[in-house]
Design a protein around this motif. Structure first.
Motif, mmCIF file in Angstrom:
data_model
loop_
_atom_site.group_PDB
_atom_site.id
_atom_site.type_symbol
_atom_site.label_atom_id
_atom_site.label_comp_id
_atom_site.label_asym_id
_atom_site.label_seq_id
_atom_site.Cartn_x
_atom_site.Cartn_y
_atom_site.Cartn_z
ATOM 1 N N LYS A 172 0.832 -1.202 0.000
ATOM 2 C CA LYS A 172 0.000 0.000 0.000
ATOM 3 C C LYS A 172 0.869 1.255 0.000
ATOM 4 O O LYS A 172 0.589 2.214 -0.727
ATOM 5 N N THR A 173 1.944 1.233 0.759
ATOM 6 C CA THR A 173 2.842 2.388 0.843
ATOM 7 C C THR A 173 3.552 2.615 -0.488
ATOM 8 O O THR A 173 3.622 3.749 -0.979
ATOM 9 N N VAL A 174 4.054 1.562 -1.084
ATOM 10 C CA VAL A 174 4.744 1.683 -2.372
ATOM 11 C C VAL A 174 3.775 2.198 -3.428
ATOM 12 O O VAL A 174 4.130 3.082 -4.224
ATOM 13 N N GLN A 175 2.566 1.677 -3.444
ATOM 14 C CA GLN A 175 1.562 2.136 -4.405
ATOM 15 C C GLN A 175 1.260 3.622 -4.204
ATOM 16 O O GLN A 175 1.163 4.383 -5.162
ATOM 17 N N PHE A 176 1.136 4.032 -2.946
ATOM 18 C CA PHE A 176 0.878 5.444 -2.647
ATOM 19 C C PHE A 176 2.020 6.329 -3.158
ATOM 20 O O PHE A 176 1.790 7.352 -3.805
ATOM 21 N N HIS A 201 1.984 9.246 -6.137
ATOM 22 C CA HIS A 201 2.247 10.627 -5.742
ATOM 23 C C HIS A 201 3.723 10.989 -5.931
ATOM 24 O O HIS A 201 4.275 11.828 -5.220
ATOM 25 N N ILE A 202 4.345 10.370 -6.904
ATOM 26 C CA ILE A 202 5.788 10.514 -7.115
ATOM 27 C C ILE A 202 6.210 11.954 -7.394
ATOM 28 O O ILE A 202 7.319 12.355 -7.064
ATOM 29 N N SER A 203 5.335 12.729 -7.970
ATOM 30 C CA SER A 203 5.698 14.110 -8.313
ATOM 31 C C SER A 203 5.596 15.063 -7.110
ATOM 32 O O SER A 203 6.021 16.209 -7.196
ATOM 33 N N GLU A 204 5.035 14.583 -6.025
ATOM 34 C CA GLU A 204 4.895 15.409 -4.828
ATOM 35 C C GLU A 204 6.120 15.267 -3.939
ATOM 36 O O GLU A 204 6.861 14.290 -4.021
ATOM 37 N N ARG A 205 6.297 16.227 -3.067
ATOM 38 C CA ARG A 205 7.383 16.144 -2.084
ATOM 39 C C ARG A 205 6.883 15.274 -0.934
ATOM 40 O O ARG A 205 5.998 15.667 -0.179
ATOM 41 N N LEU A 206 7.444 14.080 -0.821
ATOM 42 C CA LEU A 206 6.997 13.125 0.188
ATOM 43 C C LEU A 206 8.076 12.921 1.247
ATOM 44 O O LEU A 206 9.262 12.876 0.937
ATOM 45 N N LYS A 256 -0.772 10.132 5.812
ATOM 46 C CA LYS A 256 -1.791 9.907 4.773
ATOM 47 C C LYS A 256 -2.360 8.488 4.823
ATOM 48 O O LYS A 256 -3.512 8.261 4.509
ATOM 49 N N LEU A 257 -1.507 7.521 5.217
ATOM 50 C CA LEU A 257 -1.929 6.117 5.231
ATOM 51 C C LEU A 257 -2.374 5.632 6.612
ATOM 52 O O LEU A 257 -2.650 4.449 6.805
#
Length: 168
Positions: free
Chosen positions: A131-135, A139-144, A152-153
């Motif tokens: 689930k974390t990897v999918q998230f 959202h790869i373009s966001e600053r995570l 978020k999860l």
């Protein structure tokens, strides 16, 4: 004599291809080794018989389609594979020499083997990590950050960090 040698070369190449495909389908661990054996024999057969680039191109595309079909039947993300396949087909189609076609085939097959390895690794991951990897991928373009993803999860930062260290 040349005809007999040709048939022997094709027979050996074909039998090694069957062994490789069998390992690929059954998820045996030695499919990379069997791929290398098959590919080396296939390459020497193609060179020995001085195959036309059109025939070699057709054989290369057939091999790639066979391997991809197995991956898709086992649930790989078709979108990414299809994008990569289009790129591979383009490379093969625009190759002018046997060496270029063989190189493109080898790179594509190794790429598919890498996909297969990723699939097998993903099967071993917990639902939390999947689930974390999918998230993260979505959202790869966001600053995570670890903190923002955990929030978020609905996981604690320490729990998510521990799961990643444990599984990755």
């Amino acid at each position: 004599r040349l005809i007999v040698d040709s048939e022997d070369n094709y027979y050996k190449s074909a039998s090694l291809k069957v062994e490789f495909y069998s390992a690929w389908n059954k998820e045996e661990n030695d499919y990379l080794e069997k791929f290398n054996l098959f590919f080396n024999e296939f390459t020497s057969t193609v060179i020995h018989l001085n195959e036309s680039t059109d025939r070699l191109r057709t054989m290369a595309l057939y091999i790639i389609c066979q391997l991809t079909g197995v991956l898709i039947s086992k649930g790989i993300d078709e979108t990414q594979v299809n994008i990569d396949l289009l790129s591979s087909f383009y490379r093969i189609d625009n190759s002018n020499t046997s060496d270029e076609i063989l190189n493109a085939l080898r790179l594509t097959c190794l790429h598919l083997i890498d996909y297969k390895n990723q699939m097998e690794t993903a099967k071993c991951l917990s639902p939390v990590i999947k689930k974390t990897v999918q998230f993260v991928m979505n959202h790869i373009s966001e600053r995570l950050t670890l903190k923002s993803v955990a929030k978020k999860l609905n996981y604690s930062t320490s729990y998510l960090s521990h799961k990643f260290k444990e599984e990755m």
